[in-house]
Enzyme design. Structure first.
Site, PDB file in Angstrom:
ATOM      1  N   HIS A  27       0.822  -9.098  -8.421  1.00  0.00           N
ATOM      2  CA  HIS A  27       1.969 -10.008  -8.448  1.00  0.00           C
ATOM      3  C   HIS A  27       1.955 -10.928  -9.668  1.00  0.00           C
ATOM      4  CE1 HIS A  27       3.795  -9.103  -4.491  1.00  0.00           C
ATOM      5  NE2 HIS A  27       2.564  -8.720  -4.200  1.00  0.00           N
ATOM      6  N   SER A  42       0.242 -12.692  -2.489  1.00  0.00           N
ATOM      7  CA  SER A  42       1.612 -12.233  -2.293  1.00  0.00           C
ATOM      8  C   SER A  42       2.353 -12.932  -1.167  1.00  0.00           C
ATOM      9  CB  SER A  42       1.615 -10.726  -2.039  1.00  0.00           C
ATOM     10  OG  SER A  42       0.891 -10.402  -0.867  1.00  0.00           O
ATOM     11  N   LYS A  97       6.083  -3.316  -8.856  1.00  0.00           N
ATOM     12  CA  LYS A  97       6.718  -4.612  -8.607  1.00  0.00           C
ATOM     13  C   LYS A  97       7.532  -5.024  -9.834  1.00  0.00           C
ATOM     14  CE  LYS A  97       3.471  -5.829  -4.992  1.00  0.00           C
ATOM     15  NZ  LYS A  97       2.946  -4.455  -4.830  1.00  0.00           N
TER      16      LYS A  97
END
Length: 393
Positions: free
Chosen positions: A210, A182, A241
């Site tokens: 991610h 990340s 996310k």
């Protein structure tokens, strides 16, 4: 002297070292532009990759589900908290990921806490962990009694060295790595790691926080990206996310998920995910099932921002994803750079130690599919202007 007096001293030390974080408060929905302190500013630091946090389809689905199912599940999954909507989301998420089954949890952090201490709980077990793994992985490893061996970041040769040195040791062995890291935006060399895990008899866990909604076909993740379906033992993910909501997910073989449902403590002792969260996640999943358009736009925006920041003279590291680190070095520099950007209308937070190593402070620019190229050029111009003012280019 009181027992909590150390707090005052440590807070002062953090401020003196430039490590004290200023937490800004959003006064508007999450999006490409947000309102903070009464000002509209360009948002370059959220994980809202696909712009779904305030998407009308998610909002509408929440309204429908709340009318039909209420708000709270009222219990842990194993007592009275499992609702039909939890099972439907798990079924569809497993199909989306190309896995036999999936398990829905409260967060990506909880998903790591569910997997690692459950699969390797004993001091006789061994964990291999990338040195730059996320804090949730580190904490999950700490909850296990297993011996932890760290290997150099994404360094397959160093990993092989550690595996060879511990050959014949341990009861169970587990390797855990982020899929996308990340802070730097690089991708783990998963095919090579898979080969080593096969050779040395190691369980492979990848945290795709991610990569979900970013890598692979229409955001199916790192396993799809590398065509490794059925070859990665455990996929861990987050729904906070790219999905724009809240929750965690674990995907893998049916027997693995059955085992975790029976034994993983976050599933046994923490209440099930709320109805609004499940509803919004379902809508986000439907959007990705229908089209990869938002994922393509995200990548286009990421490439655009990197290109123009590099042309302006910035070091954007070795990112292979839309994550764009702007390397600045020292914490004080990054903090001041972030402050000046905010004054110019760009919300981009400084990332400093302990989130990244000392001397590697940065602004991590996070683009969204919802940004326009005009938005991103506005950011580039403000970055360049700030750099000239501070003499960092």
């Amino acid at each position: 002297m009181g027992p909590l007096d150390f707090i005052t001293q440590e807070l002062k030390e953090m401020k003196d070292a430039g490590l004290y974080g200023t937490i800004r408060t959003l006064e508007s929905p999450q999006g490409p532009w947000v309102t903070i302190e009464g000002r509209k500013v360009l948002n370059l630091c959220s994980n809202n990759y696909l712009g779904l946090c305030n998407h009308p389809r998610l909002v509408q689905k929440v309204k429908e589900y709340v009318d039909a199912y209420g708000v709270g599940p009222g219990a842990v999954r194993t007592i009275a908290g499992t609702m039909s909507i939890h099972l439907e989301f798990e079924r569809r998420m497993a199909a989306f990921k190309g896995a036999e089954d999936a398990m829905l949890l409260q967060s990506g952090f909880c998903a790591n806490l569910a997997v690692i201490p459950t699969l390797v709980p004993s001091e006789e077990d061994i964990i291999y962990s990338d040195e730059l793994n996320h804090a949730s992985i580190i904490d999950a490893c700490r909850l296990s009694k297993a011996k932890v061996y760290r290997y150099a970041h994404s360094d397959v040769k160093d990993l092989e060295r550690v595996l060879e040195e511990t050959k014949g040791q341990g009861r169970r062995k587990l390797l855990v790595t982020d899929g996308v890291f990340s802070m730097d935006g690089d991708i783990a060399p998963l095919p090579a790691i898979r080969e080593l895990c096969d050779r040395y008899g190691v369980i492979l866990v990848v945290d795709d926080a991610h990569g979900e909604g970013v890598l692979g076909r229409a955001g199916r993740g790192i396993v799809d990206h590398f065509h490794l379906h059925g070859l990665v033992d455990v996929e861990v993910g987050t729904l906070s996310k790219a999905f724009g909501v809240m929750g965690g997910v674990i995907a893998g073989k049916k027997e693995l998920i059955e085992y975790l449902r029976q034994k993983a403590r976050p599933n046994l002792f923490s209440s099930a995910l709320t109805v609004p969260d499940v509803a919004a996640n379902m809508a986000a999943l439907e959007i990705l099932e229908e089209s990869g358009e938002l994922v393509e736009r995200l990548w286009s925006n990421g490439s655009f921002l990197k290109k123009h920041l590099k042309e302006a003279g910035f070091d954007t590291g070795n990112s292979e994803t839309p994550i764009t680190p702007v390397m600045l070095g020292e914490a004080h520099t990054a903090k001041e750079f972030s402050r000046r950007l905010f004054e110019k209308g760009v919300f981009a937070t400084a990332i400093v130690y302990p989130t990244v190593p000392k001397g590697k402070a940065r602004i991590r620019a996070m683009v969204s599919a919802a940004h326009s190229e005009e938005d991103l050029m506005f950011a580039v111009d403000r970055f360049a202007e700030t750099a000239r003012e501070m003499g960092v280019l």
